[in-house]
Design an enzyme around this catalytic site. Structure first.
Site, PDB file in Angstrom:
ATOM      1  CG  ASP A 162      48.994  21.911 -17.922  1.00 54.97           C
ATOM      2  OD1 ASP A 162      48.472  22.796 -17.242  1.00 54.97           O
ATOM      3  OD2 ASP A 162      50.098  21.389 -17.666  1.00 54.97           O
TER       4      ASP A 162
HETATM    5  C1  BGC Z   1      51.377  17.940 -16.637  1.00 58.39           C
HETATM    6  C2  BGC Z   1      50.363  18.084 -15.537  1.00 58.39           C
HETATM    7  C3  BGC Z   1      48.970  18.106 -16.119  1.00 58.39           C
HETATM    8  C4  BGC Z   1      48.734  16.912 -17.007  1.00 58.39           C
HETATM    9  C5  BGC Z   1      47.404  16.947 -17.682  1.00 58.39           C
HETATM   10  C6  BGC Z   1      51.047  16.757 -17.517  1.00 58.39           C
HETATM   11  O1  BGC Z   1      51.896  16.729 -18.583  1.00 58.39           O
HETATM   12  O2  BGC Z   1      52.659  17.760 -16.052  1.00 58.39           O
HETATM   13  O3  BGC Z   1      50.596  19.262 -14.812  1.00 58.39           O
HETATM   14  O4  BGC Z   1      48.072  18.100 -15.042  1.00 58.39           O
HETATM   15  O5  BGC Z   1      49.736  16.860 -18.007  1.00 58.39           O
HETATM   16  O6  BGC Z   1      47.298  17.929 -18.632  1.00 58.39           O
END
Ligand code: BGC
Length: 812
Positions: free
Chosen positions: A483
């Site tokens: 993200d």
């Molecule tokens: C989110 C995930 C994401 C991960 C890596 C987490 O906080 O819930 O959806 O894939 O972070 O960024």
């Protein structure tokens, strides 16, 4: 250093000091009513939605930490203490907290008085129960006062923490001799209230925080407890609480037991009132009556034990390694169920007011709980699919109460569609329930757009296949799994969301990670098509997958590892030529799991590079070298100081991808090495460094670039739970559901000579023993089922209720 120990026989973690490096919590409740409870009795309760139906108040970021919850105060002459040590922090003569599956027991002793506080949420009911047992261990009679205390939240946790001009004037309670009713806003649009009750009449009570704590008092020094006792206050506005006072006399050796409860009651609109302004308490009285006697609590616990025995019974391993066994058999599966219940909503790091359910998160969580609760996995898949758009893209999040896609964040996370295939594929492998593909399912929550689930999967696949960039790799959109890699965002202003600033789609930025996913889950889609007789569609899908594989080996290969992405200018992200962020973990894990470069050698080379560049003693870091400055073209990832979160932290979620990737190549020793480095039970001894609970995974451990290398954060609610369970249960121990049956294909350390797994699968029980006489890592030589050799290593599906004994021999 350890702060407790595992009691495997009772499936408990026993904490032996209240001064854990952080509060170590447990989750009580698995249906509608939930309580987060720390080892010192801090925490809070809510009904279904941690933001909108918060029953008790909890101040995140408060100092001192964790000072609201379900505390008991004991006044014994001049000494005031709590059995959980908090919040008064009087030193105890003895302390112990046992966190079990859905219950916790906190016991403290001071001046020859033992107080045991047992808490749980009964199955099928909306309340927290607390049984308190006091025992005079001394040789002389004692008279002590006991004060239970909790503070109500005015329902909407966000409004409660911000809108003081209104809500300091709304608080209302009603009082009965043994109960305090919290009915704020019940006069208007709410039809629910909370009740805190006791099975014994208190000598006094308070319902106003100011009266109990004092205007300038605190939970650490409540005026009533340190002064003249409860005052009989009635809350009008301000901050309603429930506090009670009991004066108890105990002869030497004598025991007293009291039951308390915190319940949530909803009344039908037409039955809200008993008389003008008096709430209808009938359902509350019925609830209170259900738990009047102390033995009812034992019955509640017994059903809870059965419930968990049933859930965990689907996968039980005996490997001879007690740390491994306790994670596989108890804690990892328990954490998977908690993530199923909570998604990413309420923990000591998630405020319960933030995100809804993530599309990708929920699909991945499913991989860890589908074997325990297939029916609920089915419902979850259909809920998730209904938040997909007709073009195959998806809302990134949805709200659990409404099940509607979340407009604030919208769509544009281009890995999302493929996770729906991943989740459904796992469900089909587990259950063989092909009927799910025929279920009509809305698009964009609009029932008039309903199509069978199969069509949703088709559009997921097509969305990715048709949104390709200049290198024929998938466009990344706002972000993929990571993200924080925001290649189309370009945010320059503080406070802007990295998730939703900038365009949701860019025509250039591409993701090698999504390409790897497309190969892996595109193949799964092709298999599904073949299974239901769509031969042409299956062949077309295989063709698209083959083209993607070629694109990855061409534009996605950097020479020694897989690249991460191309940015909005077409520059490589995650290549040797980059100044920082040369190599990332995600594409190595996903591409190798997908089998890309397995035959031609790139897969093995990529994993060697991971070892060389990303390994650390506490796990594999996400990237190297860490970004030392903010890169506008990369976004949030470079906003974190080096070593934290996605900027070179040990992101536990994708360590198991490397475990699975190593297993894909038959590297059993390395797969297990990676597994154990982040596995909580294996790092229990460094709890002073790791800090978070030694019985569950954290999302992130500070990486080698961080000053706090090894420190865990964001424990409990993380996709790590599901993926590590998958990596150990399927990749290492090798018991893999397939569309046709249970495949046995272990990839273990060569030193392991034998282990067994008992696996419930499609109604039958498989008792599997794996023998490894030659000390190999992988390769099944023969399989005997009930004494008869079978062809290959996929155990055919057995009739419901049958138990089969399976002997597996590894070696050439
Ligand atoms: C989110 C995930 C994401 C991960 C890596 C987490 O906080 O819930 O959806 O894939 O972070 O960024």
């Amino acid at each position: 250093m350890k702060f407790g120990f595992f009691d495997d026989a009772r499936k408990e973690y026993v904490i032996t000091t209240p001064c854990t490096p952080l509060p170590w919590i447990n989750y009580l409740g698995s249906e509608n009513f939930f309580t987060l409870l720390s080892n010192t009795a801090g925490g809070y309760s809510f009904y279904r939605d941690a933001r909108l139906r918060r029953l008790t108040r909890y101040r995140y970021n408060n100092a001192p930490l964790d000072s609201e919850g379900f505390h008991l105060y004991i006044r014994d002459n001049d000494t005031v203490w709590n059995p959980g040590w908090q919040p008064v922090q009087t030193s105890l003569d003895r302390y112990e907290c046992r966190h079990g599956l859905g219950y916790s027991v906190i016991e403290g002793q001071k001046n020859n008085l033992t107080v045991r506080q047992e808490l749980t949420v009964p199955l099928g009911d909306n309340c927290l129960l607390m049984r308190v047992t006091l025992r005079n261990e001394g040789g002389t009679a004692k008279t002590v006062s006991l004060f239970p205390y909790l503070e109500f939240c005015l329902w909407d946790a966000q409004d409660d923490a911000s809108n003081f001009q209104r809500n300091y004037s709304t608080g209302e309670v009603e009082i009965e001799p043994c109960a305090v009713y919290h009915k704020t806003e019940y006069r208007e649009r709410r039809d629910h209230y909370a009740v805190f009750w006791s099975n014994r009449r208190p000598d006094a009570y308070d319902t106003s925080r100011e009266a109990f704590l004092g205007v300038y008092g605190s939970p650490a020094k409540p005026a009533a407890v340190f002064g003249e006792g409860c005052t009989g206050s009635v809350a009008h506005g301000w901050q309603p609480i429930a506090a009670m006072e009991f004066v108890l006399s105990l002869q030497p050796g004598e025991t007293e037991c009291l039951i308390f409860g915190l319940g949530y009651i909803e009344n039908p609109q037409t039955e809200k009132w008993e008389s003008p302004s008096v709430i209808n308490k009938r359902p509350a009285h019925a609830m209170i009556a259900r738990y009047q006697d102390r033995f009812a609590f034992d019955t509640v616990l017994a059903s809870l034990h059965d419930y968990w025995r049933g859930l965990l019974g689907g996968y039980q391993a005996a490997t001879g390694n007690e740390k491994l066994d306790r994670m596989v058999n108890i804690w990892n599966q328990y954490q998977c169920m908690v993530t199923f219940n909570m998604s990413r909503s309420a923990s000591y790091f998630e405020s319960g007011m933030g995100r809804g359910m993530g599309f990708r998160d929920s699909c991945q969580d499913l991989l860890g709980f589908v074997h325990m609760i297939p029916q609920r996995a089915r419902e979850r898949i259909l809920d998730i699919a209904a938040t997909q758009f007709p073009d195959g893209s998806a809302y990134h999040q949805y709200q659990p109460l409404t099940k509607k896609g979340n407009l604030d964040i919208g769509s544009g996370f281009n890995d999302d569609p493929l996770w729906l295939i991943a989740g459904t594929d796992a469900y089909l492998r587990e259950t063989g329930d092909w009927s799910i593909l025929d279920e009509a399912c809305a698009f964009d929550n609009d029932l008039s757009l309903s199509q069978p689930l199969l069509e949703h999967l088709r559009r997921s696949f097509r969305y990715t296949a048709t949104h390709l960039g200049p290198h024929k790799l998938p466009l990344i959109g706002r972000a993929d799994w990571n993200d924080c890699l925001n290649l189309n965002c370009f945010s320059e202003h503080p406070g802007e969301s990295f998730q939703i600033s900038g365009p949701s789609e860019g025509p250039v930025a591409e993701s090698v990670f999504i390409a790897g996913m497309f190969v892996k889950y595109g193949r799964a889609w092709a298999d599904i098509c073949r299974h239901i007789g769509l031969a042409d569609e299956s062949a077309d899908a295989e063709q698209a997958v083959a083209e993607m594989e070629a694109a990855v080996l061409d534009a996605g290969w950097d020479g020694s590892w897989f690249r991460r992405a191309y940015d909005a200018f077409g520059n490589v992200v995650g290549g040797a030529a980059c100044e920082e962020g040369k190599i990332f973990i995600e594409p190595q894990g996903m591409c190798v799991m997908a089998g890309i470069g397995k035959v031609s050698g790139q897969a093995a080379q990529a994993l060697k590079s991971v070892e060389e560049w990303l390994d650390s003693k506490y796990g594999i870091v996400l990237l190297q070298p860490a970004y030392t400055r903010y890169h506008l073209e990369l976004g949030e990832i470079s906003s974190y100081p080096p070593g934290y979160k996605e900027n070179a932290g040990i992101f536990c979620h994708n360590n198991p991808w490397i475990v699975c990737a190593e297993a894909e190549l038959g590297h059993g020793d390395r797969a297990f090495q990676v597994y154990r480095r982040t596995c909580p039970a294996f790092i229990e001894d460094i709890s002073e460094i790791h800090r978070t609970e030694p019985y569950v995974y954290s999302q992130m451990i500070a990486g080698k670039d961080a000053p706090t290398f090894g420190e865990g954060k964001n424990s409990w609610l993380t996709g790590t739970a599901a993926w590590t369970f998958l990596s150990i249960s399927q990749a290492i121990l090798g018991v893999k559901p397939t569309l046709d049956g249970l495949q046995i294909d272990p990839c273990i350390p060569s030193s392991v000579r034998e282990f067994s797994v008992s696996r419930r699968y499609r109604g039958a029980l498989y008792k599997i023993t794996v023998h490894n006489p030659a000390g190999v890592c992988s390769g099944v030589r023969s399989v005997l089922m009930d004494g008869a050799e079978i062809v290959g290593n996929v155990l055919p599906v057995q009739p419901d209720g049958k138990t089969v004994n399976v002997e597996v021999f590894l070696g050439d």
